[in-house]
Design a protein around this motif. Structure first.
Motif, PDB file in Angstrom:
ATOM      1  N   GLY A  97       0.771  -1.226   0.000  1.00 38.03           N
ATOM      2  CA  GLY A  97       0.000   0.000   0.000  1.00 38.03           C
ATOM      3  C   GLY A  97       0.805   1.280   0.000  1.00 38.03           C
ATOM      4  N   TYR A  98       1.985   1.274   0.646  1.00 38.90           N
ATOM      5  CA  TYR A  98       2.811   2.479   0.737  1.00 38.90           C
ATOM      6  C   TYR A  98       3.819   2.583  -0.404  1.00 38.90           C
ATOM      7  N   LEU A  99       3.904   1.564  -1.249  1.00 37.73           N
ATOM      8  CA  LEU A  99       4.997   1.479  -2.220  1.00 37.73           C
ATOM      9  C   LEU A  99       4.637   2.091  -3.566  1.00 37.73           C
ATOM     10  N   GLN A 100       5.555   2.866  -4.118  1.00 37.77           N
ATOM     11  CA  GLN A 100       5.415   3.329  -5.488  1.00 37.77           C
ATOM     12  C   GLN A 100       5.539   2.120  -6.424  1.00 37.77           C
ATOM     13  N   PRO A 101       4.993   2.214  -7.638  1.00 35.61           N
ATOM     14  CA  PRO A 101       4.943   1.043  -8.527  1.00 35.61           C
ATOM     15  C   PRO A 101       6.260   0.299  -8.696  1.00 35.61           C
ATOM     16  N   GLU A 102       7.347   1.000  -8.950  1.00 30.94           N
ATOM     17  CA  GLU A 102       8.608   0.302  -9.181  1.00 30.94           C
ATOM     18  C   GLU A 102       9.149  -0.349  -7.911  1.00 30.94           C
ATOM     19  N   SER A 103       8.908   0.294  -6.765  1.00 29.96           N
ATOM     20  CA  SER A 103       9.306  -0.318  -5.490  1.00 29.96           C
ATOM     21  C   SER A 103       8.485  -1.574  -5.231  1.00 29.96           C
ATOM     22  N   LEU A 104       7.216  -1.538  -5.602  1.00 33.76           N
ATOM     23  CA  LEU A 104       6.363  -2.715  -5.461  1.00 33.76           C
ATOM     24  C   LEU A 104       6.863  -3.840  -6.350  1.00 33.76           C
ATOM     25  N   ALA A 156      -9.034   6.524  -1.823  1.00 31.99           N
ATOM     26  CA  ALA A 156      -8.284   7.690  -2.293  1.00 31.99           C
ATOM     27  C   ALA A 156      -7.748   8.463  -1.096  1.00 31.99           C
ATOM     28  N   PRO A 157      -6.630   9.160  -1.249  1.00 35.35           N
ATOM     29  CA  PRO A 157      -6.088   9.963  -0.136  1.00 35.35           C
ATOM     30  C   PRO A 157      -7.105  10.982   0.344  1.00 35.35           C
ATOM     31  N   ALA A 158      -7.118  11.217   1.666  1.00 29.89           N
ATOM     32  CA  ALA A 158      -8.018  12.234   2.224  1.00 29.89           C
ATOM     33  C   ALA A 158      -7.613  13.609   1.717  1.00 29.89           C
ATOM     34  N   LYS A 159      -8.599  14.479   1.526  1.00 26.15           N
ATOM     35  CA  LYS A 159      -8.328  15.841   1.071  1.00 26.15           C
ATOM     36  C   LYS A 159      -7.474  16.569   2.097  1.00 26.15           C
ATOM     37  N   VAL A 160      -6.444  17.255   1.632  1.00 21.24           N
ATOM     38  CA  VAL A 160      -5.547  17.972   2.531  1.00 21.24           C
ATOM     39  C   VAL A 160      -6.222  19.242   3.028  1.00 21.24           C
ATOM     40  N   ASP A 161      -6.323  19.382   4.348  1.00 20.39           N
ATOM     41  CA  ASP A 161      -6.908  20.559   4.991  1.00 20.39           C
ATOM     42  C   ASP A 161      -5.765  21.396   5.562  1.00 20.39           C
ATOM     43  N   PRO A 194       9.806  17.292   6.360  1.00 24.05           N
ATOM     44  CA  PRO A 194      10.067  17.477   4.929  1.00 24.05           C
ATOM     45  C   PRO A 194       8.764  17.622   4.144  1.00 24.05           C
ATOM     46  N   ALA A 195       8.866  18.128   2.937  1.00 18.40           N
ATOM     47  CA  ALA A 195       7.689  18.247   2.075  1.00 18.40           C
ATOM     48  C   ALA A 195       7.043  16.880   1.872  1.00 18.40           C
ATOM     49  N   LEU A 196       5.720  16.864   1.856  1.00 20.70           N
ATOM     50  CA  LEU A 196       5.008  15.601   1.733  1.00 20.70           C
ATOM     51  C   LEU A 196       5.208  15.001   0.339  1.00 20.70           C
ATOM     52  N   PRO A 197       5.542  13.727   0.254  1.00 17.15           N
ATOM     53  CA  PRO A 197       5.675  13.080  -1.056  1.00 17.15           C
ATOM     54  C   PRO A 197       4.310  12.798  -1.667  1.00 17.15           C
ATOM     55  N   GLU A 198       4.287  12.503  -2.939  1.00 12.88           N
ATOM     56  CA  GLU A 198       3.051  12.105  -3.597  1.00 12.88           C
ATOM     57  C   GLU A 198       2.740  10.659  -3.241  1.00 12.88           C
ATOM     58  N   PRO A 199       1.523  10.371  -2.772  1.00 13.00           N
ATOM     59  CA  PRO A 199       1.185   8.971  -2.477  1.00 13.00           C
ATOM     60  C   PRO A 199       1.094   8.161  -3.761  1.00 13.00           C
ATOM     61  N   PRO A 200       1.327   6.860  -3.684  1.00 12.33           N
ATOM     62  CA  PRO A 200       1.240   6.022  -4.887  1.00 12.33           C
ATOM     63  C   PRO A 200      -0.189   5.971  -5.418  1.00 12.33           C
ATOM     64  N   GLU A 201      -0.316   5.812  -6.717  1.00 12.51           N
ATOM     65  CA  GLU A 201      -1.621   5.686  -7.355  1.00 12.51           C
ATOM     66  C   GLU A 201      -2.048   4.217  -7.355  1.00 12.51           C
ATOM     67  N   PHE A 202      -3.262   3.952  -6.874  1.00 11.14           N
ATOM     68  CA  PHE A 202      -3.754   2.579  -6.796  1.00 11.14           C
ATOM     69  C   PHE A 202      -3.745   1.916  -8.169  1.00 11.14           C
ATOM     70  N   GLN A 245      -1.050  12.394   7.491  1.00  8.37           N
ATOM     71  CA  GLN A 245      -0.498  12.233   8.831  1.00  8.37           C
ATOM     72  C   GLN A 245       0.626  11.185   8.845  1.00  8.37           C
ATOM     73  N   LEU A 246       0.503  10.172   8.000  1.00  8.56           N
ATOM     74  CA  LEU A 246       1.578   9.177   7.862  1.00  8.56           C
ATOM     75  C   LEU A 246       2.876   9.857   7.450  1.00  8.56           C
ATOM     76  N   PHE A 247       2.793  10.733   6.467  1.00  8.06           N
ATOM     77  CA  PHE A 247       3.992  11.414   5.982  1.00  8.06           C
ATOM     78  C   PHE A 247       4.512  12.431   6.999  1.00  8.06           C
ATOM     79  N   LEU A 248       3.600  13.088   7.721  1.00 11.65           N
ATOM     80  CA  LEU A 248       4.021  14.071   8.714  1.00 11.65           C
ATOM     81  C   LEU A 248       4.808  13.441   9.852  1.00 11.65           C
TER      82      LEU A 248
END
Length: 388
Positions: A48-55, A78-83, A108-116, A302-305
């Motif tokens: 779930g946390y892995l980008q495609p190539e890492s998967l 889908a990722p929760a909307k950032v508030d 650090p700046a939040l990374p882009e979550p992987p696309e399902f 929150q995971l990334f934070l």
């Protein structure tokens, strides 16, 4: 029929109806997944946390260690909307803990979550044996693609309505996640509290009303739990916490030590670490921010934070700030190789259920008393399964 011969073992070509739960964030390694598969169960890779190539790379690592079937697990939602207001508040709440670990005030700046969809493409291209998923149901188009590819699908339900939705989607198996289970709660309909049904109540409830085979999860730590799940109508079990202290597990040594010292009241539900509710061992971070949970952003923000905070805590052996995922049965953890544990559990279940038709002798009693049963004379514990 031997108790270990079920629709799960037949459809996946595995020896025992035991699935290793996917465990993201370190504990679930390719080595653990391979060890479980080599021992006759179904190992799982948390993707779930892995980008495609890492998967793709992780799948290759498992395949280098085993030629047996294994599963990949993905998160559907889908990722929760950032508030922005929640993000600012989270920074304020985490700042004292970051300072204690010598980290800068801002993460650090939040990374882009992987696309399902991109992760799913990898699963299809790699042709893994099974895909399990959590937090919802994939689009029916994706499920059809998985069926056409011969990939077995397993969805996660925490109450009956979710199981009905999963059944209607056409999944092959439904993982009944009891309230005792460690890690993220899989609830996707209603509030997480509505999904806190113990596995002793959930498994027979779903077995009664759902035709799709059920996999019991939550609080199952040895052969006694496996035997109980089979008697309650489950076609197999999923076990996570029981594998955390294996040498193949990637859990931090201090984390493993706490698991063995834990008790049935050592865990709590918290969304402090990832933005989603999950069962963890209580520590300073979960207790300190408990009253502020509603102010924190959702998953995966929150995971990334908390990511670098948790990493720094692990480097300093500070379990106060680690995400210590654990089920209520953590006090039963054993520090033994996965293959040894599975062999022991199989032996225990065999003593309790016998080599022959012990399960079949128990099942009809409940079926006979079930006014909704269509065949009270059936001697097959999985007789409601359309696959058989």
């Amino acid at each position: 029929m031997n108790w270990s011969n079920t629709v799960l073992t037949e459809q996946l070509g595995i020896r025992y109806p035991i699935i290793q739960a996917p465990m993201a964030g370190g504990p679930g390694t390719p080595q653990l997944a391979a060890a479980v598969s080599n021992a006759g169960g179904l190992g799982s890779l948390a993707g779930g946390y892995l980008q495609p190539e890492s998967l793709r790379q992780a799948i290759a690592e498992v395949r280098a260690l085993t030629d047996r079937p294994f599963a990949v697990n993905l998160a559907v939602s889908a990722p929760a909307k950032v508030d922005p207001a929640q993000m600012t508040r989270a920074h304020e709440l985490l700042a004292p803990y970051r300072a204690e670990l010598g980290l800068p005030p801002e993460p650090p700046a939040l990374p882009e979550p992987p696309e399902f969809e991109e992760q799913l493409d990898v699963v299809l291209e790699e042709g893994v044996a099974a895909l399990s998923f959590i937090f919802g149901v994939p689009d029916l188009v994706y499920l059809e693609l998985l069926r056409e590819a011969g990939i077995v699908t397993l969805g996660t339900a925490t109450h009956l309505l979710e199981a009905i939705v999963l059944e209607e989607s056409g999944v092959d198996f439904i993982i009944a996640q009891g309230a005792e289970a460690g890690g993220h709660r899989g609830t996707f309909i209603g509030h997480p509290e509505q999904g806190l049904v113990g596995i002793l109540a959930l498994a027979p409830l779903l077995s009664k009303h759902i035709a799709v085979p059920i996999i019991a999860a939550g609080g199952i730590m040895d052969g006694r739990g496996i035997a109980a799940a089979r008697v309650l109508g489950a076609a197999g079990v999923q076990m996570g916490t029981a594998f955390l202290t294996c040498p193949e597990s990637g859990a931090h040594p201090a984390y493993k030590a706490l698991l063995r010292e834990g008790s049935e009241i050592a865990t709590t539900l918290s969304r402090v670490f990832t933005g989603r509710f999950g069962r963890v061992l209580r520590n300073r971070l979960s207790d300190g921010l408990r009253s502020h949970e509603a102010e924190l952003p959702g998953f995966p923000s929150q995971l990334f934070l908390t990511q670098d905070l948790r990493q720094a805590a692990a480097e300093r052996n500070r379990t106060d700030f680690m995400a210590l995922w654990a089920g209520q049965g953590c006090h039963l953890c054993e520090e033994r190789p996965a293959a040894e544990l599975i062999a022991t559990w199989v032996g225990q279940a065999t003593v309790l259920l016998g080599e022959g038709d012990a399960v079949e002798m128990i099942e009809p009693a409940s079926a006979a008393n079930d006014p909704d049963s269509t065949d009270s004379d059936s001697t097959d514990p999985d007789s409601t399964d359309p696959v058989q």
